[in-house]
Enzyme design. Sequence first.
Site, PDB file in Angstrom:
ATOM      1  N   VAL A  60       0.814  -1.222   0.000  1.00 25.54           N
ATOM      2  CA  VAL A  60       0.000   0.000   0.000  1.00 25.54           C
ATOM      3  C   VAL A  60       0.844   1.268   0.000  1.00 25.54           C
ATOM      4  CG1 VAL A  60      -1.986  -1.117   1.119  1.00 25.54           C
ATOM      5  CG2 VAL A  60      -0.286   0.085   2.534  1.00 25.54           C
ATOM      6  N   ASN A  86      -7.222  -1.120   5.591  1.00 22.26           N
ATOM      7  CA  ASN A  86      -6.933  -1.599   6.957  1.00 22.26           C
ATOM      8  C   ASN A  86      -5.450  -1.797   7.228  1.00 22.26           C
ATOM      9  OD1 ASN A  86      -7.516  -3.486   9.460  1.00 22.26           O
ATOM     10  ND2 ASN A  86      -6.349  -4.746   8.010  1.00 22.26           N
ATOM     11  N   SER A 138      -7.493   4.266  15.006  1.00 20.53           N
ATOM     12  CA  SER A 138      -7.215   3.583  16.278  1.00 20.53           C
ATOM     13  C   SER A 138      -7.662   4.499  17.412  1.00 20.53           C
ATOM     14  CB  SER A 138      -5.706   3.338  16.389  1.00 20.53           C
ATOM     15  OG  SER A 138      -5.340   3.112  17.728  1.00 20.53           O
ATOM     16  N   TYR A 151       2.765   6.524  15.685  1.00 17.58           N
ATOM     17  CA  TYR A 151       1.540   5.775  15.366  1.00 17.58           C
ATOM     18  C   TYR A 151       0.312   6.663  15.549  1.00 17.58           C
ATOM     19  CZ  TYR A 151      -1.904   1.955  15.647  1.00 17.58           C
ATOM     20  OH  TYR A 151      -2.975   1.120  15.442  1.00 17.58           O
ATOM     21  N   ALA A 152       0.249   7.349  16.705  1.00 16.28           N
ATOM     22  CA  ALA A 152      -0.917   8.185  17.009  1.00 16.28           C
ATOM     23  C   ALA A 152      -1.062   9.304  15.980  1.00 16.28           C
ATOM     24  CB  ALA A 152      -0.785   8.760  18.420  1.00 16.28           C
ATOM     25  N   ALA A 153       0.052   9.885  15.571  1.00 17.29           N
ATOM     26  CA  ALA A 153      -0.017  10.990  14.597  1.00 17.29           C
ATOM     27  C   ALA A 153      -0.586  10.491  13.267  1.00 17.29           C
ATOM     28  CB  ALA A 153       1.377  11.591  14.393  1.00 17.29           C
ATOM     29  N   LYS A 155      -2.613   7.994  12.823  1.00 18.31           N
ATOM     30  CA  LYS A 155      -4.025   7.623  12.968  1.00 18.31           C
ATOM     31  C   LYS A 155      -4.915   8.857  13.108  1.00 18.31           C
ATOM     32  CE  LYS A 155      -3.495   3.188  12.561  1.00 18.31           C
ATOM     33  NZ  LYS A 155      -4.095   2.481  11.415  1.00 18.31           N
TER      34      LYS A 155
HETATM   35  N1  NAP Z   1      -5.262  -5.081  16.730  1.00 16.77           N
HETATM   36  C1  NAP Z   1      -5.529  -4.001  17.426  1.00 16.77           C
HETATM   37  O1  NAP Z   1      -5.611  -4.039  18.682  1.00 16.77           O
HETATM   38  C2  NAP Z   1      -5.771  -2.689  16.715  1.00 16.77           C
HETATM   39  C3  NAP Z   1      -6.273  -1.612  17.453  1.00 16.77           C
HETATM   40  C4  NAP Z   1      -6.505  -0.396  16.820  1.00 16.77           C
HETATM   41  C5  NAP Z   1      -6.257  -0.261  15.464  1.00 16.77           C
HETATM   42  N2  NAP Z   1      -5.753  -1.312  14.764  1.00 16.77           N
HETATM   43  C6  NAP Z   1      -5.519  -1.109  13.320  1.00 16.77           C
HETATM   44  O2  NAP Z   1      -6.061  -2.192  12.605  1.00 16.77           O
HETATM   45  C7  NAP Z   1      -5.319  -2.405  11.405  1.00 16.77           C
HETATM   46  C8  NAP Z   1      -4.893  -3.878  11.338  1.00 16.77           C
HETATM   47  O3  NAP Z   1      -4.047  -4.141  12.443  1.00 16.77           O
HETATM   48  P1  NAP Z   1      -3.799  -5.617  13.005  1.00 16.77           P
HETATM   49  O4  NAP Z   1      -3.812  -5.528  14.460  1.00 16.77           O
HETATM   50  O5  NAP Z   1      -4.682  -6.578  12.311  1.00 16.77           O
HETATM   51  O6  NAP Z   1      -2.263  -5.816  12.536  1.00 16.77           O
HETATM   52  P2  NAP Z   1      -1.478  -7.107  11.997  1.00 16.77           P
HETATM   53  O7  NAP Z   1      -2.025  -8.354  12.574  1.00 16.77           O
HETATM   54  O8  NAP Z   1      -0.062  -6.757  12.172  1.00 16.77           O
HETATM   55  O9  NAP Z   1      -1.827  -7.112  10.433  1.00 16.77           O
HETATM   56  C9  NAP Z   1      -1.378  -6.068   9.595  1.00 16.77           C
HETATM   57  C10 NAP Z   1      -1.748  -6.422   8.151  1.00 16.77           C
HETATM   58  O10 NAP Z   1      -1.329  -5.343   7.306  1.00 16.77           O
HETATM   59  C11 NAP Z   1      -0.511  -5.877   6.265  1.00 16.77           C
HETATM   60  N3  NAP Z   1       0.454  -4.869   5.843  1.00 16.77           N
HETATM   61  C12 NAP Z   1       1.390  -4.236   6.574  1.00 16.77           C
HETATM   62  N4  NAP Z   1       2.105  -3.394   5.815  1.00 16.77           N
HETATM   63  C13 NAP Z   1       1.580  -3.479   4.547  1.00 16.77           C
HETATM   64  C14 NAP Z   1       1.893  -2.869   3.306  1.00 16.77           C
HETATM   65  N5  NAP Z   1       2.893  -1.984   3.169  1.00 16.77           N
HETATM   66  N6  NAP Z   1       1.139  -3.184   2.231  1.00 16.77           N
HETATM   67  C15 NAP Z   1       0.139  -4.084   2.335  1.00 16.77           C
HETATM   68  N7  NAP Z   1      -0.198  -4.698   3.472  1.00 16.77           N
HETATM   69  C16 NAP Z   1       0.522  -4.406   4.569  1.00 16.77           C
HETATM   70  C17 NAP Z   1       0.150  -7.121   6.881  1.00 16.77           C
HETATM   71  O11 NAP Z   1       0.579  -8.070   5.919  1.00 16.77           O
HETATM   72  P3  NAP Z   1       2.091  -8.031   5.283  1.00 16.77           P
HETATM   73  O12 NAP Z   1       3.032  -7.720   6.403  1.00 16.77           O
HETATM   74  O13 NAP Z   1       2.263  -9.386   4.681  1.00 16.77           O
HETATM   75  O14 NAP Z   1       2.047  -6.959   4.226  1.00 16.77           O
HETATM   76  C18 NAP Z   1      -1.037  -7.683   7.669  1.00 16.77           C
HETATM   77  O15 NAP Z   1      -1.904  -8.398   6.798  1.00 16.77           O
HETATM   78  C19 NAP Z   1      -4.133  -1.443  11.463  1.00 16.77           C
HETATM   79  O16 NAP Z   1      -4.414  -0.298  10.693  1.00 16.77           O
HETATM   80  C20 NAP Z   1      -4.040  -1.083  12.934  1.00 16.77           C
HETATM   81  O17 NAP Z   1      -3.438   0.156  13.146  1.00 16.77           O
HETATM   82  C21 NAP Z   1      -5.508  -2.524  15.349  1.00 16.77           C
END
Ligand code: NAP
Length: 246
Positions: A60, A86, A138, A151-153, A155
């Site tokens: 992305v 996402n 987030s 991260y916060a900035a 989001k």
């Molecule tokens: N889990 C939580 O507690 C939480 C809370 C608040 C917000 N969020 C938000 O929810 C979203 C998903 O987080 P998550 O917790 O599910 O994280 P995660 O388990 O680390 O998954 C992140 C996903 O993003 C993909 N990704 C990362 N960099 C990428 C890139 N440059 N291009 C394409 N894909 C990419 C990763 O796959 P690859 O590395 O293979 O590309 C993976 O599929 C994020 O935006 C995060 O900030 C999560």
Amino acid sequence: MRLKGKVAIVTGGTKGLGRAIATRFLDEGASVLCAARSPHDIDLLVGEMPDRVAFHPVDVTDPASVDRLVEAAVERFGGLDVFVANAGVNRDGKVERLAAADWTAMVDTNLNGVFYSTQAAARHMAANGSGRIITVSSCMSSRVAIGAAGYAATKAAVEMFTKTAAIELGRKGVQVNCLAPGVLDGGMGEELAGNKKAWDAYSPRFSLGRAGRLSEAADGALFLASDESSYINGHVLEVNGGLLWA
Ligand SMILES: NC(=O)c1ccc[n+]([C@@H]2O[C@H](COP(=O)([O-])OP(=O)(O)OC[C@H]3O[C@@H](n4cnc5c(N)ncnc54)[C@H](OP(=O)(O)O)[C@@H]3O)[C@@H](O)[C@H]2O)c1
């Protein structure tokens, strides 16, 4: 079957929250293109429903890669109705010590990636006169925590970006909303749970006494993708169980 016949892209759809959103959309009848840099174990999901789910590689941080992703959804499933931007990364670090490469990774993925995704999806959807774009921020977009400045900035920026994109695209039939999860029991949240110091600081703030489930945040995404949110545009939907935070 609230998404029957719809086509969705979920970036970061291979793991964590993105995988939960993809699964929820599939349960509701959508066809889903799960996209990330690596497929991880997405074959397991594809194997269950080969006609309605596929993987497509995307980075992305590269606008051309995101454009190809939209083309791939149209080729594979015949259109694009919902784009969930996402994909995200988190790199903790106090401001004085945060490596420039970590800062850049967060800005490139969390903010630039959302811009490229929204732009590519909006071009296709505006031409068709309809579509839903869901960005993901987030709870950290509006709460201060030591080590979370980068991260916060990103989001916080995603939320303002979403509100502006929404008012620009609304009259073209494209709604743009943001899902703002709290601490979840998977993905990045799992990393937090594994860090005792951080967990001790965060867990007393859960007003429901627990972290959220990935499936509960995915329900929020489903709402924003479905007809039930037909008059919601430029909204930030917090799914955080009511975080107690100064
Ligand atoms: N889990 C939580 O507690 C939480 C809370 C608040 C917000 N969020 C938000 O929810 C979203 C998903 O987080 P998550 O917790 O599910 O994280 P995660 O388990 O680390 O998954 C992140 C996903 O993003 C993909 N990704 C990362 N960099 C990428 C890139 N440059 N291009 C394409 N894909 C990419 C990763 O796959 P690859 O590395 O293979 O590309 C993976 O599929 C994020 O935006 C995060 O900030 C999560």
